[in-house]
Write a protein that holds these residues in place. Structure first.
Motif, PDB file in Angstrom:
ATOM      1  N   TYR A 318      16.040  15.710   1.276  1.00 50.37           N
ATOM      2  CA  TYR A 318      17.422  15.215   1.235  1.00 50.37           C
ATOM      3  C   TYR A 318      17.564  13.777   1.719  1.00 50.37           C
ATOM      4  N   ARG A 319      16.473  13.020   1.754  1.00 48.95           N
ATOM      5  CA  ARG A 319      16.550  11.607   2.150  1.00 48.95           C
ATOM      6  C   ARG A 319      16.603  10.657   0.959  1.00 48.95           C
ATOM      7  N   LYS A 320      16.757  11.201  -0.258  1.00 45.19           N
ATOM      8  CA  LYS A 320      16.922  10.392  -1.468  1.00 45.19           C
ATOM      9  C   LYS A 320      15.766   9.395  -1.595  1.00 45.19           C
ATOM     10  N   LEU A 321      14.626   9.920  -1.972  1.00 46.22           N
ATOM     11  CA  LEU A 321      13.382   9.163  -1.950  1.00 46.22           C
ATOM     12  C   LEU A 321      13.171   8.366  -3.229  1.00 46.22           C
ATOM     13  N   SER A 322      12.399   7.302  -3.080  1.00 49.94           N
ATOM     14  CA  SER A 322      11.907   6.552  -4.227  1.00 49.94           C
ATOM     15  C   SER A 322      10.733   7.294  -4.848  1.00 49.94           C
ATOM     16  N   GLY A 323      10.194   6.755  -5.922  1.00 52.10           N
ATOM     17  CA  GLY A 323       8.936   7.269  -6.436  1.00 52.10           C
ATOM     18  C   GLY A 323       7.805   6.978  -5.454  1.00 52.10           C
ATOM     19  N   PRO A 324       6.689   7.706  -5.580  1.00 52.82           N
ATOM     20  CA  PRO A 324       5.569   7.512  -4.670  1.00 52.82           C
ATOM     21  C   PRO A 324       4.612   6.421  -5.144  1.00 52.82           C
ATOM     22  N   LEU A 325       3.821   5.921  -4.202  1.00 59.18           N
ATOM     23  CA  LEU A 325       2.705   5.017  -4.484  1.00 59.18           C
ATOM     24  C   LEU A 325       1.487   5.532  -3.738  1.00 59.18           C
ATOM     25  N   LEU A 326       0.366   5.667  -4.426  1.00 59.79           N
ATOM     26  CA  LEU A 326      -0.900   6.023  -3.795  1.00 59.79           C
ATOM     27  C   LEU A 326      -1.752   4.778  -3.665  1.00 59.79           C
ATOM     28  N   VAL A 327      -2.215   4.500  -2.430  1.00 60.71           N
ATOM     29  CA  VAL A 327      -3.153   3.410  -2.180  1.00 60.71           C
ATOM     30  C   VAL A 327      -4.261   3.959  -1.298  1.00 60.71           C
ATOM     31  N   GLY A 328      -5.440   4.174  -1.870  1.00 56.07           N
ATOM     32  CA  GLY A 328      -6.544   4.697  -1.086  1.00 56.07           C
ATOM     33  C   GLY A 328      -6.239   6.078  -0.535  1.00 56.07           C
ATOM     34  N   ARG A 329      -6.255   6.206   0.782  1.00 59.23           N
ATOM     35  CA  ARG A 329      -6.003   7.505   1.416  1.00 59.23           C
ATOM     36  C   ARG A 329      -4.534   7.736   1.721  1.00 59.23           C
ATOM     37  N   VAL A 330      -3.666   6.783   1.368  1.00 59.24           N
ATOM     38  CA  VAL A 330      -2.273   6.807   1.815  1.00 59.24           C
ATOM     39  C   VAL A 330      -1.318   6.985   0.635  1.00 59.24           C
ATOM     40  N   VAL A 331      -0.373   7.934   0.781  1.00 59.69           N
ATOM     41  CA  VAL A 331       0.760   8.075  -0.132  1.00 59.69           C
ATOM     42  C   VAL A 331       1.979   7.472   0.554  1.00 59.69           C
ATOM     43  N   MET A 332       2.653   6.557  -0.140  1.00 62.78           N
ATOM     44  CA  MET A 332       3.813   5.874   0.426  1.00 62.78           C
ATOM     45  C   MET A 332       5.053   6.199  -0.399  1.00 62.78           C
ATOM     46  N   VAL A 333       6.185   6.334   0.293  1.00 68.16           N
ATOM     47  CA  VAL A 333       7.453   6.591  -0.383  1.00 68.16           C
ATOM     48  C   VAL A 333       8.572   5.980   0.448  1.00 68.16           C
ATOM     49  N   GLY A 334       9.583   5.413  -0.217  1.00 67.82           N
ATOM     50  CA  GLY A 334      10.719   4.833   0.483  1.00 67.82           C
ATOM     51  C   GLY A 334      11.912   5.761   0.461  1.00 67.82           C
ATOM     52  N   ASP A 335      12.909   5.497   1.319  1.00 70.91           N
ATOM     53  CA  ASP A 335      14.110   6.334   1.326  1.00 70.91           C
ATOM     54  C   ASP A 335      15.374   5.491   1.313  1.00 70.91           C
ATOM     55  N   ALA A 336      16.528   6.172   1.264  1.00 74.27           N
ATOM     56  CA  ALA A 336      17.811   5.497   1.127  1.00 74.27           C
ATOM     57  C   ALA A 336      18.223   4.729   2.369  1.00 74.27           C
ATOM     58  N   ASP A 337      17.553   4.953   3.496  1.00 75.41           N
ATOM     59  CA  ASP A 337      17.844   4.215   4.722  1.00 75.41           C
ATOM     60  C   ASP A 337      16.959   2.988   4.885  1.00 75.41           C
ATOM     61  N   GLY A 338      16.099   2.714   3.901  1.00 78.09           N
ATOM     62  CA  GLY A 338      15.228   1.543   3.987  1.00 78.09           C
ATOM     63  C   GLY A 338      13.942   1.779   4.731  1.00 78.09           C
ATOM     64  N   LEU A 339      13.587   3.042   4.994  1.00 73.71           N
ATOM     65  CA  LEU A 339      12.323   3.352   5.647  1.00 73.71           C
ATOM     66  C   LEU A 339      11.236   3.591   4.599  1.00 73.71           C
ATOM     67  N   VAL A 340      10.014   3.212   4.942  1.00 68.81           N
ATOM     68  CA  VAL A 340       8.851   3.503   4.105  1.00 68.81           C
ATOM     69  C   VAL A 340       7.946   4.430   4.900  1.00 68.81           C
ATOM     70  N   HIS A 341       7.648   5.591   4.321  1.00 69.66           N
ATOM     71  CA  HIS A 341       6.883   6.627   5.008  1.00 69.66           C
ATOM     72  C   HIS A 341       5.474   6.680   4.432  1.00 69.66           C
ATOM     73  N   LEU A 342       4.483   6.778   5.314  1.00 69.53           N
ATOM     74  CA  LEU A 342       3.083   6.831   4.926  1.00 69.53           C
ATOM     75  C   LEU A 342       2.520   8.197   5.295  1.00 69.53           C
ATOM     76  N   PHE A 343       1.838   8.838   4.328  1.00 64.38           N
ATOM     77  CA  PHE A 343       1.251  10.156   4.534  1.00 64.38           C
ATOM     78  C   PHE A 343      -0.219  10.146   4.120  1.00 64.38           C
ATOM     79  N   ASP A 344      -0.983  11.029   4.729  1.00 68.77           N
ATOM     80  CA  ASP A 344      -2.368  11.227   4.320  1.00 68.77           C
ATOM     81  C   ASP A 344      -2.392  11.982   2.997  1.00 68.77           C
TER      82      ASP A 344
END
Length: 387
Positions: A318-344
């Protein structure tokens, strides 16, 4: 990809345009996000950075507005556009402005380009081709288009909202061929659609199908279904393939609006797998895995070979996410509050969280010159690199 030039007499343009109702992506999961019914997202847990990243540059290109923006990423440039008519190219490693064009008209889609010719779509339904920051030519479309053109093989390819496809000469904008879209489609999305090339085949999303087209003639080479239109009305049957896709060799994976994701072998024109999934943010991945965001903001990983689900994370639901980006070991996604989240990528373990500004991030980050580039709604562009 090689697309050799050719010449022959152009066939007459057959005037055609369906009565379209342009629908935005707010239709996705409307029952979930309807007024007064939006569930509250989970509070974000404190995070200790397991993957340190630093901001290395920042630029301001002006607010995006309502443009369907597809950043044009090349090794030494990333080119962006805004609804107000700004087209700007930045060096991805430094953020240095390489060139800028200020067009005296509103834009609805961009940017396509091959390094010499750059193309955008105006609100007046024109394809505008730019060279050296100046308009080289214009081509008037018979109706709306919301997808950035593809420039390749000295041609400019355009897919319109009614799924018609056009091939234009990149030198002068002359029509080379056109292929009408399906005649039985009453509605269209105000959203970027799938348009790319694999080897010498143009690959286009048409309703829920991935279609391979001969770029020399417009003839269809193959069709591979991702989703089958279902439902009791035209809105429920909308299953267009959205523009944020993943390619690894001949494998092209895409998301069908509010219906499914899937991967196609674009050499043979065969559907490899599909999985039901609502949403419209698109997918990204590599030769081993594909990552998606559903309509409610759940992030998922899939095995690219067979569509087996690797994991599902609802930590950003429910954070209204952007599309994802994969770079190496990291999946990145942005949200409606301007945060960018990094996941393994292996288990969705949180690795870091970056703060941009409060205007929100609606499109997937992009990667070039070892730099992740994040674009916010108010036109701030950030460059990040691992420490």
């Amino acid at each position: 990809m090689t697309m050799d030039r050719f010449s022959f007499s152009l066939r007459p343009r057959v005037a055609r345009w369906l009565a379209l109702a342009a629908l935005g992506t707010q239709l996705v999961a409307c029952s979930v996000f309807s007024s007064g019914n939006t569930p509250e997202p989970k509070p974000l847990a404190p995070i200790e950075a397991q993957f340190p990243v630093s901001e290395v540059w920042q630029r301001d290109i002006g607010g995006l507005g309502d443009i369907q923006l597809t950043p044009l990423v090349r090794d030494q440039s990333v080119t962006l556009a805004t609804a107000s008519g700004t087209v700007v190219s930045l060096h991805p490693a430094t953020g240095e402005e390489l060139w800028r064009a200020s067009l005296d008209e509103r834009l609805v889609a961009g940017v396509g380009g091959d390094g010499r010719t750059f193309a955008v779509i105006s609100a007046q339904n024109e394809v505008l081709a730019l060279r050296d920051g100046q308009v080289q030519w214009r081509y008037a479309l018979p109706g709306r288009a919301f997808t950035a053109p593809l420039v390749a093989g000295e041609r400019v390819f355009v897919v319109s909202a009614d799924r018609s496809v056009y091939a234009l000469d990149a030198e002068n904008g002359a029509l080379i061929w056109d292929r009408p879209g399906p005649v039985d489609e009453a509605l269209a999305l105000q959203h970027s659609l799938l348009l790319t090339a694999v080897r010498n085949t143009l690959v286009v999303g048409m309703s829920g199908r991935m279609v391979g087209i001969n770029p020399d003639s417009g003839a269809i080479r193959w069709e591979a279904p991702i989703a089958i239109p279902r439902g009791v009305n035209d809105i429920e049957r909308l299953v267009d393939l959205v523009g944020h896709f993943s390619r690894a060799g001949d494998s092209v994976c895409a998301q069908a609006f509010q219906a499914a994701i899937g991967c196609v072998d674009a050499d043979r024109g065969l559907t490899v797998w599909t999985q039901r999934l609502g949403g419209s943010a698109g997918v990204h991945g590599d030769a081993d895995a594909v990552f998606s965001v559903d309509a409610t903001g759940r992030l998922q990983g899939w095995d690219r070979r067979d569509g087996r689900q690797l994991w599902l994370s609802d930590s950003l639901q429910y954070r209204k996410l952007s599309g994802p980006l994969l770079v190496g070991r990291v999946v990145m996604v942005g949200d409606a509050d301007g945060l960018v989240h990094l996941f393994d990528r292996t288990d969705a373990a949180p690795l870091n969280r970056l703060q941009t500004n409060g205007s929100g991030i609606r499109l997937a980050p992009v990667f070039a010159s070892n730099t992740v580039i994040v674009i916010t709604n108010n036109g701030k562009v950030y460059g990040y690199r691992p420490d």
